[in-house]
Design a protein around this motif. Sequence first.
Motif, PDB file in Angstrom:
ATOM      1  N   ASP A 205      -8.679  -7.416 -18.071  1.00 50.08           N
ATOM      2  CA  ASP A 205      -9.888  -6.594 -17.955  1.00 50.08           C
ATOM      3  C   ASP A 205     -11.102  -7.410 -18.371  1.00 50.08           C
ATOM      4  O   ASP A 205     -11.120  -7.989 -19.459  1.00 50.08           O
ATOM      5  N   GLU A 207     -14.438 -10.122 -18.497  1.00 52.60           N
ATOM      6  CA  GLU A 207     -14.636 -11.562 -18.559  1.00 52.60           C
ATOM      7  C   GLU A 207     -13.822 -12.161 -19.703  1.00 52.60           C
ATOM      8  O   GLU A 207     -13.432 -11.460 -20.641  1.00 52.60           O
ATOM      9  N   THR A 229      -2.067 -21.613 -16.459  1.00 51.57           N
ATOM     10  CA  THR A 229      -2.994 -21.328 -15.359  1.00 51.57           C
ATOM     11  C   THR A 229      -2.707 -22.159 -14.110  1.00 51.57           C
ATOM     12  O   THR A 229      -3.264 -21.878 -13.049  1.00 51.57           O
ATOM     13  N   ARG A 278      -9.844 -20.729  -9.147  1.00 49.88           N
ATOM     14  CA  ARG A 278     -10.291 -19.465  -9.761  1.00 49.88           C
ATOM     15  C   ARG A 278      -9.613 -18.276  -9.102  1.00 49.88           C
ATOM     16  O   ARG A 278      -9.218 -17.318  -9.773  1.00 49.88           O
ATOM     17  N   GLU A 279      -9.463 -18.328  -7.792  1.00 53.02           N
ATOM     18  CA  GLU A 279      -8.764 -17.247  -7.092  1.00 53.02           C
ATOM     19  C   GLU A 279      -7.283 -17.221  -7.462  1.00 53.02           C
ATOM     20  O   GLU A 279      -6.673 -16.157  -7.544  1.00 53.02           O
ATOM     21  N   GLN A 280      -6.705 -18.399  -7.684  1.00 50.54           N
ATOM     22  CA  GLN A 280      -5.308 -18.444  -8.081  1.00 50.54           C
ATOM     23  C   GLN A 280      -5.109 -17.819  -9.459  1.00 50.54           C
ATOM     24  O   GLN A 280      -4.136 -17.084  -9.694  1.00 50.54           O
ATOM     25  N   ILE A 281      -6.026 -18.097 -10.379  1.00 46.95           N
ATOM     26  CA  ILE A 281      -5.941 -17.479 -11.707  1.00 46.95           C
ATOM     27  C   ILE A 281      -6.095 -15.962 -11.584  1.00 46.95           C
ATOM     28  O   ILE A 281      -5.392 -15.200 -12.269  1.00 46.95           O
ATOM     29  N   LYS A 282      -6.984 -15.520 -10.717  1.00 42.31           N
ATOM     30  CA  LYS A 282      -7.128 -14.077 -10.494  1.00 42.31           C
ATOM     31  C   LYS A 282      -5.820 -13.469  -9.980  1.00 42.31           C
ATOM     32  O   LYS A 282      -5.414 -12.382 -10.408  1.00 42.31           O
ATOM     33  N   ALA A 283      -5.143 -14.179  -9.070  1.00 38.01           N
ATOM     34  CA  ALA A 283      -3.854 -13.692  -8.552  1.00 38.01           C
ATOM     35  C   ALA A 283      -2.819 -13.619  -9.668  1.00 38.01           C
ATOM     36  O   ALA A 283      -2.037 -12.651  -9.752  1.00 38.01           O
ATOM     37  N   ARG A 285      -3.457 -13.129 -12.814  1.00 36.94           N
ATOM     38  CA  ARG A 285      -3.836 -12.004 -13.678  1.00 36.94           C
ATOM     39  C   ARG A 285      -3.335 -10.681 -13.121  1.00 36.94           C
ATOM     40  O   ARG A 285      -2.809  -9.843 -13.858  1.00 36.94           O
ATOM     41  N   GLU A 286      -3.484 -10.490 -11.831  1.00 39.61           N
ATOM     42  CA  GLU A 286      -3.029  -9.234 -11.224  1.00 39.61           C
ATOM     43  C   GLU A 286      -1.507  -9.122 -11.273  1.00 39.61           C
ATOM     44  O   GLU A 286      -0.954  -8.047 -11.524  1.00 39.61           O
ATOM     45  N   ARG A 289      -0.564  -8.385 -14.849  1.00 37.43           N
ATOM     46  CA  ARG A 289      -0.970  -7.029 -15.214  1.00 37.43           C
ATOM     47  C   ARG A 289       0.079  -6.005 -14.740  1.00 37.43           C
ATOM     48  O   ARG A 289       0.465  -5.099 -15.478  1.00 37.43           O
TER      49      ARG A 289
END
Length: 410
Positions: A205, A207, A229, A278-283, A285-286, A289
């Motif tokens: 959730d 930043e 990461t 950055r997009e890979q880290i976002k993936a 995270r999801e 989660r």
Amino acid sequence: MVASEIRALFAVASRPEVVSLAGGMPYVTALPLDAVGELVADLVARRGTVALQYGSAQGDPHLREQICDFMRLEGIDAAPDDVVVTVGSQQALDLITRIFIDPGDVVLAEGPSYVGALGTFAAYQASVVHVDMDDEGLIPEVLAETIASLDRAGRRIKFLYTVPTFQNPAGVTLSAARRHQVLEICRRAGVLVVEDNPYGLLGFDGEPMRALRADDPEGVVYLGSFSKTLAPGFRVGWALAPHAVRDKLVLALESAVLSHSSFTQLAVGQYLATQPWREQIKAFRELYRERRDTLLGALEALMPPGCSWTRPAGGFFVWLTLPEGLDSKAMLPRAVAERVAFVPGTGFYADAAGVRNMRLSYCYPEPERIREGVRRLAGVVQQDLLLRDTFGTGSVRAHGGVDTPGPDVT
């Protein structure tokens, strides 16, 4: 250096029929493996004579620049010259301990604390003194009282070791207000802070939290890693340290490994330069989660009354507390027999604490395997509760020294 009593059990726990909630292994299957393979092949074709040669002990200059960009996401303004690339952050931790610790010196550490750190401190004969945590992380008042007590006793504190964000093993995060308090307490006492932050970008959730190092460049040594990461197989981490400490780190690293792998450093650098990391880290995270939610939901639905657990906002781990009278280490063989594994809480303390605790990891198993693992674990806990109620709590076995499992569960 003492081999863990539970290593043999984890060899059994690695079998496919066992649901392992023990391993802190990133889900590398989610990486774009084809793209990684192509960039490695391109690296060998274009820069093979550099990648396969000795390199600088401090690390590839371009990668150190990229690391500074990486840390900027956590509020850190750093110069590449203050970064030392290491073989994972574990080597950085070993080198820091080698530089600072004489036998008998005190290291302050959260209770519970990262098992790999405790093994390192024990190997250099440090005396670990734990500082209590709650749901907001390290408790500043307890830290101040502990420092004052050790000072009165004439004991020498060399540094505070902390994993402030999505802590391993407890999963809790040091609140923003407490971060300032902890830094101020250590600054007044002249205690160095070693900030280990491999999970900082894996929050679910908002930043990323502002790193401790961002607010105290001279009083904090920051340890980072690409193991969570990107991929642990590259074994690329780093230390960001004040100038005098940086120089000693380079000397210690040269004596330990001469120079580490140019190949893996250049591969990580090429990944950062050519891939949407950055997009890979976002993936990631999801993905984590969803698995965190699955684990928490299964615990809520299936665990017997009297159990409690943390609710992490990121990272890999949940810290579970068993009812009075139960022993997680004694429970582990029965759990493995029921085809589920966890890490007993005693491994995360340098003393006899953690008997009623266990670390559960949600990062690697698929969600349906997580649910099945919790179902099996709940059955084992229920059986132990019946034994407790029938025969009484019995005596808790003595626990001697740091009980560290292998790297596949750290």
